[in-house]
Design a protein around this motif. Structure first.
Motif, PDB file in Angstrom:
ATOM      1  N   GLN A 116       0.861  -1.176   0.000  1.00  0.00           N
ATOM      2  CA  GLN A 116       0.000   0.000   0.000  1.00  0.00           C
ATOM      3  C   GLN A 116       0.904   1.233   0.000  1.00  0.00           C
ATOM      4  OE1 GLN A 116      -2.729  -0.619   3.304  1.00  0.00           O
ATOM      5  NE2 GLN A 116      -2.796  -2.772   2.779  1.00  0.00           N
ATOM      6  N   THR A 136      -1.800  -4.881  -4.211  1.00  0.00           N
ATOM      7  CA  THR A 136      -2.047  -4.596  -2.800  1.00  0.00           C
ATOM      8  C   THR A 136      -2.553  -5.855  -2.110  1.00  0.00           C
ATOM      9  OG1 THR A 136      -4.327  -3.890  -3.150  1.00  0.00           O
ATOM     10  CG2 THR A 136      -2.630  -2.192  -3.289  1.00  0.00           C
ATOM     11  N   VAL A 183      -6.672  -2.589   3.074  1.00  0.00           N
ATOM     12  CA  VAL A 183      -6.656  -2.200   1.659  1.00  0.00           C
ATOM     13  C   VAL A 183      -7.813  -1.255   1.311  1.00  0.00           C
ATOM     14  CG1 VAL A 183      -6.798  -3.028  -0.730  1.00  0.00           C
ATOM     15  CG2 VAL A 183      -5.348  -4.220   0.916  1.00  0.00           C
ATOM     16  N   TRP A 225      -6.961   2.158   2.703  1.00  0.00           N
ATOM     17  CA  TRP A 225      -5.901   2.782   1.901  1.00  0.00           C
ATOM     18  C   TRP A 225      -6.466   3.274   0.572  1.00  0.00           C
ATOM     19  CZ3 TRP A 225      -4.263   1.149  -2.927  1.00  0.00           C
ATOM     20  CH2 TRP A 225      -3.147   1.814  -3.437  1.00  0.00           C
ATOM     21  N   TRP A 226      -7.283   2.456  -0.080  1.00  0.00           N
ATOM     22  CA  TRP A 226      -7.835   2.816  -1.390  1.00  0.00           C
ATOM     23  C   TRP A 226      -8.744   4.044  -1.269  1.00  0.00           C
ATOM     24  CZ3 TRP A 226      -6.882   3.184  -6.093  1.00  0.00           C
ATOM     25  CH2 TRP A 226      -7.860   3.298  -7.071  1.00  0.00           C
ATOM     26  N   GLU A 251      -5.998  -5.813  -6.076  1.00  0.00           N
ATOM     27  CA  GLU A 251      -6.077  -6.261  -4.685  1.00  0.00           C
ATOM     28  C   GLU A 251      -6.087  -7.788  -4.668  1.00  0.00           C
ATOM     29  OE1 GLU A 251      -8.936  -6.053  -0.731  1.00  0.00           O
ATOM     30  OE2 GLU A 251      -9.677  -5.260  -2.625  1.00  0.00           O
TER      31      GLU A 251
END
Length: 181
Positions: free
Chosen positions: A86, A106, A112, A115-116, A133
Motif C-alpha cells: 500500500q 495490494t 486495503v 488505503w484505497w 487487490e
C-alpha cells in the motif's frame, strides 16, 4: 551482524489462457529477513500474472529507487514496473514517471479498502497505473505453499488463478481496483 537474505528456488509452470502464454520458468528469489512468506508468494503470483521473457526480479530488495519486479526493453528502459503493498502517492508518481506502465499489487485484508479510499482520488491522475487487490485469505493460503525449493503450477483463466504445488491447490481472484485509463 545483519542477517542475509534467504535464497528461494521456484520452478513455475504457467498456463495463461488470457494472454496465450505457456512457459516454464526457473526463478531464484532473494527473501529479505523481514519479508514474510506470504509477501514472497505475492511476488511470485505477480510474476505469473505478468510473465514474459524480459520480466525480472530485482537483485537487491533494499534498493528503493528500483522496481522489485520489472520488464525492460532492449534499450534498458522500464516497460513495466511492478510494486507491492500500500504505497503512497509520491512513490507511485516516481514509478509512473520512470516506466511506461506501473502495476501495484495490494494485500493486507481490511487495510486495503481504507488505503484505497484515502488514495483513490489522487491516484486516478496516473494514466499508466493499474492497481490490483489480492484477497487476504488467498494471500494466507499461498503462504502455505512456501518452501525453499518450490514447484508450482499456475493456471490463469478469466478472473481465476489456480495455483498448485502437487500436494495442495488453491483458487484466487485478484480484484482490479484501478485500470489504465
Amino acid at each position: 551482524m545483519a542477517q542475509k537474505a534467504r535464497v528461494i528456488k521456484a520452478q513455475l509452470q504457467i498456463a495463461d489462457m488470457l494472454r496465450h502464454h505457456y512457459q516454464d520458468y526457473s526463478l531464484t528469489l532473494a527473501q529479505h529477513p523481514s519479508e514474510t512468506d506470504a509477501r514472497l508468494l505475492v511476488r511470485v503470483l505477480a510474476f505469473a500474472l505478468n510473465a514474459s521473457e524480459n520480466l525480472v526480479f530485482a537483485k537487491d530488495l533494499s534498493d528503493e529507487g528500483e522496481p522489485e519486479l520489472a520488464e525492460y526493453n532492449l534499450h534498458g528502459d522500464i516497460e513495466l514496473w511492478i510494486a507491492f503493498g500500500q504505497l503512497d502517492e509520491k512513490w507511485l508518481r516516481k514509478a509512473s514517471q520512470k516506466a511506461k506502465q506501473v502495476k501495484l499489487y495490494t494485500y493486507g485484508g481490511r487495510s486495503v479498502p481504507v488505503w484505497w479510499q484515502q488514495n483513490q482520488n489522487t491516484l486516478q491522475r496516473f494514466k499508466n497505473l493499474q492497481i490490483w487487490e489480492i484477497p487476504e485469505a488467498s494471500v494466507q493460503e499461498m503462504a502455505g505453499l512456501m518452501s525453499r525449493g518450490m514447484h508450482l503450477q499456475c493456471n490463469i483463466s478469466e478472473d481465476q488463478v489456480y495455483i498448485s504445488d502437487g500436494n495442495q491447490s488453491l483458487s484466487l481472484e485478484p480484484r482490479l481496483l484501478k485500470d489504465f485509463s
